[in-house]
Scaffold this active site. Structure first.
Site, PDB file in Angstrom:
ATOM      1  N   HIS A  54       0.689   5.913  -1.094  1.00 41.06           N
ATOM      2  CA  HIS A  54       0.509   5.022  -2.251  1.00 41.06           C
ATOM      3  C   HIS A  54      -0.946   4.991  -2.707  1.00 41.06           C
ATOM      4  O   HIS A  54      -1.326   4.141  -3.506  1.00 41.06           O
ATOM      5  CB  HIS A  54       0.999   3.606  -1.934  1.00 41.06           C
ATOM      6  CG  HIS A  54       2.495   3.531  -1.753  1.00 41.06           C
ATOM      7  ND1 HIS A  54       3.146   2.451  -1.193  1.00 41.06           N
ATOM      8  CD2 HIS A  54       3.471   4.416  -2.077  1.00 41.06           C
ATOM      9  CE1 HIS A  54       4.462   2.675  -1.169  1.00 41.06           C
ATOM     10  NE2 HIS A  54       4.680   3.873  -1.682  1.00 41.06           N
ATOM     11  N   CYS A  76      -9.791  10.183 -12.704  1.00 39.93           N
ATOM     12  CA  CYS A  76      -9.615  10.240 -14.151  1.00 39.93           C
ATOM     13  C   CYS A  76      -8.231  10.814 -14.403  1.00 39.93           C
ATOM     14  O   CYS A  76      -7.972  11.969 -14.082  1.00 39.93           O
ATOM     15  CB  CYS A  76     -10.684  11.118 -14.783  1.00 39.93           C
ATOM     16  SG  CYS A  76     -12.335  10.496 -14.411  1.00 39.93           S
TER      17      CYS A  76
HETATM   18  P1  OAD Z   1       5.998  -5.832   2.447  1.00 42.05           P
HETATM   19  O1  OAD Z   1       5.138  -7.013   2.165  1.00 42.05           O
HETATM   20  O2  OAD Z   1       7.139  -5.577   1.531  1.00 42.05           O
HETATM   21  O3  OAD Z   1       6.602  -5.909   3.929  1.00 42.05           O
HETATM   22  C1  OAD Z   1       5.798  -6.150   5.049  1.00 42.05           C
HETATM   23  C2  OAD Z   1       6.681  -6.149   6.299  1.00 42.05           C
HETATM   24  O4  OAD Z   1       5.832  -6.286   7.435  1.00 42.05           O
HETATM   25  C3  OAD Z   1       7.698  -7.285   6.354  1.00 42.05           C
HETATM   26  O5  OAD Z   1       8.981  -6.725   6.656  1.00 42.05           O
HETATM   27  C4  OAD Z   1       7.206  -8.168   7.517  1.00 42.05           C
HETATM   28  O6  OAD Z   1       8.285  -8.700   8.282  1.00 42.05           O
HETATM   29  C5  OAD Z   1       6.410  -7.193   8.351  1.00 42.05           C
HETATM   30  N1  OAD Z   1       5.281  -7.795   9.091  1.00 42.05           N
HETATM   31  C6  OAD Z   1       4.449  -8.795   8.719  1.00 42.05           C
HETATM   32  N2  OAD Z   1       3.504  -9.006   9.636  1.00 42.05           N
HETATM   33  C7  OAD Z   1       3.728  -8.117  10.638  1.00 42.05           C
HETATM   34  C8  OAD Z   1       3.087  -7.815  11.883  1.00 42.05           C
HETATM   35  N3  OAD Z   1       2.005  -8.487  12.299  1.00 42.05           N
HETATM   36  N4  OAD Z   1       3.588  -6.817  12.641  1.00 42.05           N
HETATM   37  C9  OAD Z   1       4.702  -6.132  12.250  1.00 42.05           C
HETATM   38  N5  OAD Z   1       5.357  -6.376  11.093  1.00 42.05           N
HETATM   39  C10 OAD Z   1       4.873  -7.350  10.301  1.00 42.05           C
HETATM   40  O7  OAD Z   1       5.008  -4.565   2.528  1.00 42.05           O
HETATM   41  P2  OAD Z   1       5.369  -3.010   2.493  1.00 42.05           P
HETATM   42  O8  OAD Z   1       6.702  -2.743   3.068  1.00 42.05           O
HETATM   43  O9  OAD Z   1       4.211  -2.277   3.055  1.00 42.05           O
HETATM   44  O10 OAD Z   1       3.388  -0.299  -2.935  1.00 42.05           O
HETATM   45  O11 OAD Z   1       5.427  -2.754   0.946  1.00 42.05           O
HETATM   46  C11 OAD Z   1       5.637  -1.427   0.533  1.00 42.05           C
HETATM   47  C12 OAD Z   1       4.988  -1.173  -0.781  1.00 42.05           C
HETATM   48  O12 OAD Z   1       5.445  -2.138  -1.727  1.00 42.05           O
HETATM   49  C13 OAD Z   1       3.492  -1.327  -0.795  1.00 42.05           C
HETATM   50  O13 OAD Z   1       2.816  -0.174  -0.348  1.00 42.05           O
HETATM   51  C14 OAD Z   1       3.227  -1.558  -2.255  1.00 42.05           C
HETATM   52  C15 OAD Z   1       4.344  -2.505  -2.577  1.00 42.05           C
HETATM   53  O14 OAD Z   1       4.843  -2.426  -3.874  1.00 42.05           O
HETATM   54  C16 OAD Z   1       2.622   0.006  -3.988  1.00 42.05           C
HETATM   55  O15 OAD Z   1       1.744  -0.732  -4.385  1.00 42.05           O
HETATM   56  C17 OAD Z   1       2.933   1.317  -4.606  1.00 42.05           C
END
Ligand code: OAD
Length: 275
Positions: free
Chosen positions: A127, A135
């Protein structure tokens, strides 16, 4: 660590393909960086004036580049103040032990894996990285956000002439853009390692998924390919997710509910000892 988990780790080491680790915002939560979809998440809280999902689009950037940049510079300052935590450091240790058998696919744009010491060659930042700009879609224009921009951008800080100049493209007044994948854009190989990530999933001897809710397309494809192959899969996550369901349905899967800092270091210790 129980015997079943040890057996999965050993099966990964005994295989021939890469040991692939796929991370999301949960691994950086213990460094103090908000996740996206939690209560304090970026997609929940947002910027001063706009709904966050509106901000993370090419359409918004075209319409209001300064507002979008201010939001990313604020988020970047949050990332720059954060330090890698024990889970990030465990993955550095794992890469050093496994060498070319290690591969990290991260959705995080916070750059913490690289700052901890994982190498760019074995870290697919699918990402992007908030410390970089470019650019348009030209990979050769990719470069770090200039140091002079500063790392202490407060939410709501006004845009200065100096910042405007530092963030423009070399070819004139046009703004460079943050090197992040937006909601109205597609994955590709040159900037985001799309095909390489799918290839890694097809060959993985073990997939370890950490801290992601499974809301994005490429990570879900990676998980589905590994699940379909019946290759070993271990999921560490605070909450159940589509990945934890893949793991629980597989004869060679395990779901460890809890934090990355709690579950990852002992697993890495075992892998390093037996690599
Ligand atoms: P999310 O915020 O959707 O999910 C985070 C996950 O981490 C949740 O399922 C929590 O339960 C878990 N979590 C929180 N704290 C934790 C810990 N200490 N240890 C283990 N797990 C934990 O974030 P992502 O899945 O990374 O994309 O989101 C994916 C993408 O969605 C991001 O990269 C971003 C967003 O849109 C873009 O910006 C392109």
């Amino acid at each position: 660590m129980d015997d079943a988990l040890r057996a999965l780790l050993d099966a990964g080491l005994a295989g021939t393909g890469p040991i692939v680790v796929m991370t999301g915002a949960g691994i950086s939560a213990e460094s103090g960086i908000p996740t996206f979809r939690g209560e304090e998440g970026y997609w929940t809280v947002g910027s001063e004036h706009y709904h966050p999902m509106e901000m993370a689009t090419q359409e918004a950037y075209r319409r209001m580049p300064e507002e979008v940049w201010r939001w990313y510079l604020y988020r970047r300052s949050v990332c720059r103040k954060a330090q890698p935590n024990p889970a990030h450091l465990a993955l550095v240790r794992l890469e050093r032990a496994l060498g070319d058998r290690f591969l990290l696919v991260t959705q995080n744009v916070d750059g913490l894996h690289l700052r901890a010491g994982n190498t760019e060659a074995r870290t697919y930042q699918i990402h992007g990285n908030i410390d970089y700009l470019r650019c348009g879609d030209e990979p050769s224009s990719l470069r770090p956000v200039p140091l002079a921009i500063g790392e202490d951008w407060e939410a709501g800080s006004p845009f200065t002439e100096e910042a405007r100049a530092l963030l423009s493209c070399c070819d004139g007044g046009r703004f460079a853009r943050p090197h992040v994948l937006w909601f109205d854009e597609c994955y590709d190989e040159a900037l985001f390692r799309f095909e390489s990530s799918l290839r890694a999933a097809s060959a993985a001897a073990l997939l370890i998924v950490i801290g992601t809710s499974g809301a994005t397309n490429l990570p879900m494809q990676v998980g589905a390919i590994v699940a379909e192959r019946g290759a070993p899969m271990i999921v560490i996550n605070q909450d159940p997710s589509p990945f934890s369901r893949f793991a629980e349905r597989s004869a060679r899967g395990a779901f460890l509910q809890g934090s990355a800092g709690e579950h990852l270091p002992p697993m890495v210790e075992h892998l390093v000892q037996h690599a």
